[in-house]
Design a protein around this motif. Structure first.
Motif, PDB file in Angstrom:
ATOM      1  N   SER A 151       0.843  -1.188   0.000  1.00 55.61           N
ATOM      2  CA  SER A 151       0.000   0.000   0.000  1.00 55.61           C
ATOM      3  C   SER A 151       0.883   1.243   0.000  1.00 55.61           C
ATOM      4  O   SER A 151       1.934   1.274   0.649  1.00 55.61           O
ATOM      5  CB  SER A 151      -0.908   0.015   1.232  1.00 55.61           C
ATOM      6  OG  SER A 151      -0.143   0.143   2.423  1.00 55.61           O
ATOM      7  N   LEU A 195      -1.071  -0.743  -4.004  1.00 56.59           N
ATOM      8  CA  LEU A 195      -2.463  -0.747  -3.590  1.00 56.59           C
ATOM      9  C   LEU A 195      -2.734   0.635  -2.996  1.00 56.59           C
ATOM     10  O   LEU A 195      -1.803   1.380  -2.696  1.00 56.59           O
ATOM     11  CB  LEU A 195      -2.696  -1.833  -2.538  1.00 56.59           C
ATOM     12  CG  LEU A 195      -2.379  -3.278  -2.957  1.00 56.59           C
ATOM     13  CD1 LEU A 195      -2.572  -4.227  -1.778  1.00 56.59           C
ATOM     14  CD2 LEU A 195      -3.224  -3.710  -4.140  1.00 56.59           C
ATOM     15  N   PRO A 250      -3.168   3.816  -0.639  1.00 58.51           N
ATOM     16  CA  PRO A 250      -2.475   4.107   0.620  1.00 58.51           C
ATOM     17  C   PRO A 250      -3.448   4.200   1.785  1.00 58.51           C
ATOM     18  O   PRO A 250      -4.661   4.400   1.596  1.00 58.51           O
ATOM     19  CB  PRO A 250      -1.840   5.474   0.353  1.00 58.51           C
ATOM     20  CG  PRO A 250      -2.788   6.131  -0.611  1.00 58.51           C
ATOM     21  CD  PRO A 250      -3.299   5.011  -1.492  1.00 58.51           C
ATOM     22  N   ARG A 271       4.740   3.451   3.183  1.00 60.56           N
ATOM     23  CA  ARG A 271       4.403   2.362   2.254  1.00 60.56           C
ATOM     24  C   ARG A 271       4.579   1.042   2.998  1.00 60.56           C
ATOM     25  O   ARG A 271       5.645   0.746   3.519  1.00 60.56           O
ATOM     26  CB  ARG A 271       5.326   2.428   1.037  1.00 60.56           C
ATOM     27  CG  ARG A 271       5.251   3.779   0.324  1.00 60.56           C
ATOM     28  CD  ARG A 271       6.312   3.932  -0.764  1.00 60.56           C
ATOM     29  NE  ARG A 271       6.234   5.241  -1.406  1.00 60.56           N
ATOM     30  CZ  ARG A 271       7.069   5.662  -2.354  1.00 60.56           C
ATOM     31  NH1 ARG A 271       8.050   4.855  -2.783  1.00 60.56           N
ATOM     32  NH2 ARG A 271       6.928   6.865  -2.879  1.00 60.56           N
ATOM     33  N   THR A 273      -4.732  -3.075   1.518  1.00 60.73           N
ATOM     34  CA  THR A 273      -5.787  -2.084   1.689  1.00 60.73           C
ATOM     35  C   THR A 273      -6.951  -2.352   0.739  1.00 60.73           C
ATOM     36  O   THR A 273      -8.102  -2.063   1.056  1.00 60.73           O
ATOM     37  CB  THR A 273      -5.236  -0.677   1.429  1.00 60.73           C
ATOM     38  OG1 THR A 273      -4.526  -0.681   0.177  1.00 60.73           O
ATOM     39  CG2 THR A 273      -4.292  -0.249   2.548  1.00 60.73           C
ATOM     40  N   GLN A 300      -8.767  -8.164   3.217  1.00 62.26           N
ATOM     41  CA  GLN A 300      -8.394  -6.780   3.480  1.00 62.26           C
ATOM     42  C   GLN A 300      -7.911  -6.554   4.911  1.00 62.26           C
ATOM     43  O   GLN A 300      -8.409  -7.143   5.865  1.00 62.26           O
ATOM     44  CB  GLN A 300      -9.594  -5.868   3.209  1.00 62.26           C
ATOM     45  CG  GLN A 300      -9.301  -4.382   3.350  1.00 62.26           C
ATOM     46  CD  GLN A 300     -10.458  -3.539   2.856  1.00 62.26           C
ATOM     47  OE1 GLN A 300     -11.214  -3.974   1.990  1.00 62.26           O
ATOM     48  NE2 GLN A 300     -10.597  -2.343   3.391  1.00 62.26           N
TER      49      GLN A 300
END
Length: 575
Positions: A173, A188, A190, A217, A222, A235
């Protein structure tokens, strides 16, 4: 493949490949080898940890734990004297840490090194802080520009596609910030900054245009892709209880991601509780043909054989194995014709922090427990002779609002104090530095001449300390954090440096570095031994410098790249 078929003890089979270690690098090596049709044996010195089933500290509230997250003092003294220094160590996670009593090593009394270990299937991939950053060409060229260490034999373009490859599988993310010193990943979405962080970002970047404040990061799902769902992952719930294990598989670990992929092929076997003593070397063939192990429990000995060996046992673990594999013709350690094996040990330097109060935002409070913070990437990425030190540092941090727990440090009694506990406190904003450590020959590990461990193997003798360069860097970080916090309106600022020893960043690298010249390095640009063609080392031991970035994402990329190269070399008859 059923578990009872995957886990083995005795075996006379000659495997296509042996992978020593099951952490971030070992998991990736096993996945890549198995998915490319190689019958692979993963050797793990510790116990089996099964995804979900063995996360015994997961979902346990503090009041459900005997000492309310703390660990019994007797255990701390007898088993976890060093491990307790780790940020992730608590009652819900202690079973994932090594037992110091059974894992001794030696350091000079005036030069401590805190070796944090997680000896079980999955290794430190169960405990890492999941920060995931690419190295840039500024990092790969740093040694050649200032003369400390050898030049990396790779540049960003050599590894960029492999970064993308592993990122898509692991799930990273973050935001595309388009910074030259911190290349974008395949992201993905943030995590979101809270309101004080957004306000501070706007002020900071207006006042210091080259000091960007970005979202950290992290290897968290996410927004999972179909690939992630196919791994059995869902998730991230933003619980920030990751080190206790995550049954959602929402952060990247061996158990959640690479191990299922490898096992799915039916080509993976695992030898747990198998402490690698040394590699079996055939001098006539100039090949490693197998691995000697000692049983973790009953101390019996056994051997495993393979056509290719990948050492992924951690920076110090892999180096210890190579040193202990010395032969009459290679008395300084296997694959050590250069004489640099064990040298140039590095870790990151976290010895500066600063923070203070943020005015306003009293009508807001953050929800959930975001599993990452903000980051100010290295703004010293270009050499400057005017600075008092070489290299640079990143700054991590976050804004948060005090809760009732902060009142334990404040005076109060009676009804007014109780009512105060119902209200949120001040907003705070803090930063900490993560500085690069120079590669220096004198920072090294060797086998102790007399001290042994419980398996009868020589203990590691670790000599590592921060130089004046790293100390000056932390002084600068303290000063710059103060300047930045004052500029954006943070008040009641407290800033300090500390003297925590190397090892506590848990980012140790070096000791079997790659390089172009076999006379000054252990490995080539594909993590292959210069001396022994079928031997690869793809963990942090292979690094030429630390860069300011967290190293784990690079472990993944270099490992996947090395497997691809090894199989091409094998097909060409050169292994």
């Amino acid at each position: 493949m059923q578990n009872e078929q995957m886990y083995i003890k005795e075996s006379q089979e000659i495997y296509d490949a042996i992978v020593v270690g099951s952490g971030v690098a070992g998991g990736w090596a096993a996945k890549e080898l198995c998915e490319k049709g190689q019958k692979t044996l993963m050797i793990e010195r510790g116990r089996i940890v099964e995804h979900r089933k063995d996360y015994i500290g997961e979902n346990k509230a503090p009041w459900q734990q005997e000492y309310r997250t703390r660990v019994d003092n007797l255990l701390l003294e007898q088993q976890y004297k060093i491990q307790q220094q780790c940020y992730a160590f608590k009652d819900a996670t202690k079973h994932f840490f090594g037992n110091d009593r059974d894992l001794p090593y030696n350091t000079p009394k005036d030069k401590p090194f805190s070796w944090i270990r997680a000896n079980q299937l999955g290794g430190k991939s169960l405990l890492w802080h999941r920060q995931s950053y690419r190295f840039s060409d500024y990092d790969f060229a740093a040694n050649s520009l200032d003369g400390y260490g050898n030049d990396w034999p790779v540049r960003y373009q050599d590894i960029a596609d492999w970064y993308s490859y592993v990122e898509k599988h692991a799930g990273i993310s973050g935001n595309a910030d388009n910074l030259p010193q911190l290349p974008n990943s395949d992201f993905l979405p943030p995590f979101e900054m809270n309101s004080p962080e957004k306000a501070i970002k706007a002020k900071l970047e207006a006042l210091f245009p080259k000091r960007n404040l970005i979202m950290g990061r992290a290897a968290h799902l996410t927004k999972p892709t179909e690939l992630h769902y196919s791994q059995g992952r869902v998730q991230c719930q933003a619980r920030n209880e990751c080190q206790a294990g995550c049954s959602f598989g929402a952060y990247f670990s061996t158990q959640s991601s690479t191990l299922p992929a490898a096992a799915k092929t039916g080509l993976l076997h695992i030898a747990p509780d198998s402490v690698v003593h040394s590699l079996i070397y055939d001098e006539q063939k100039n090949r490693v043909v197998g691995v000697r192990v000692i049983d973790n429990n009953d101390l019996s000995q056994r051997e495993y054989f393979a056509k290719v060996v990948f050492l992924c046992a951690s920076t110090l673990g892999s180096t210890q194995i190579l040193l202990n594999s010395a032969t009459k013709t290679q008395p300084k350690g296997l694959a050590n014709s250069s004489g640099v094996l064990g040298h140039y040990l590095m870790d990151h330097n976290y010895n500066a922090n600063a923070g203070g109060d943020v005015e306003g935002f009293e009508d807001e409070i953050d929800r959930g427990r975001r599993p990452t913070g903000i980051l100010v990437p290295n703004f010293y990425y270009q050499p400057d002779a005017k600075r008092k030190f070489l290299r640079g540092y990143m700054l991590g941090g976050s804004a948060y609002r005090e809760n009732w727990q902060s009142s334990q440090y404040q005076d109060g009694i009676g009804v007014d104090f109780k009512n105060k506990l119902k209200q949120a406190g001040k907003w705070k904003f803090g930063l900490y530095a993560m500085g690069e450590m120079l590669p220096r020959f004198e920072n090294h590990v060797a086998l102790h001449p007399t001290l042994k461990d419980k398996w009868g193997m020589p203990q590691l003798d670790i000599h590592c300390e921060y130089s004046e360069n790293e100390k000056l860097m932390m002084e600068d970080a303290k000063e710059q954090m103060t300047v930045m916090l004052e500029a954006v309106g943070v008040t009641n600022i407290s800033a300090k440096t500390s003297d925590k020893p190397p090892g506590l960043a848990i980012h140790e690298v070096g000791t079997a570095r790659m390089g172009r010249d076999p006379k000054t390095s252990v490995l080539n640009s594909f993590n292959q031994s210069h001396n022994i063609p079928n031997l690869f080392v793809t963990d942090g031991a292979s690094f030429c410098s630390t860069a300011p970035q967290n190293p784990s994402l690079s472990f993944m990329a270099f490992t996947a790249r090395a497997v691809d190269y090894a199989l091409k070399e094998q097909a060409a008859g050169r292994l």
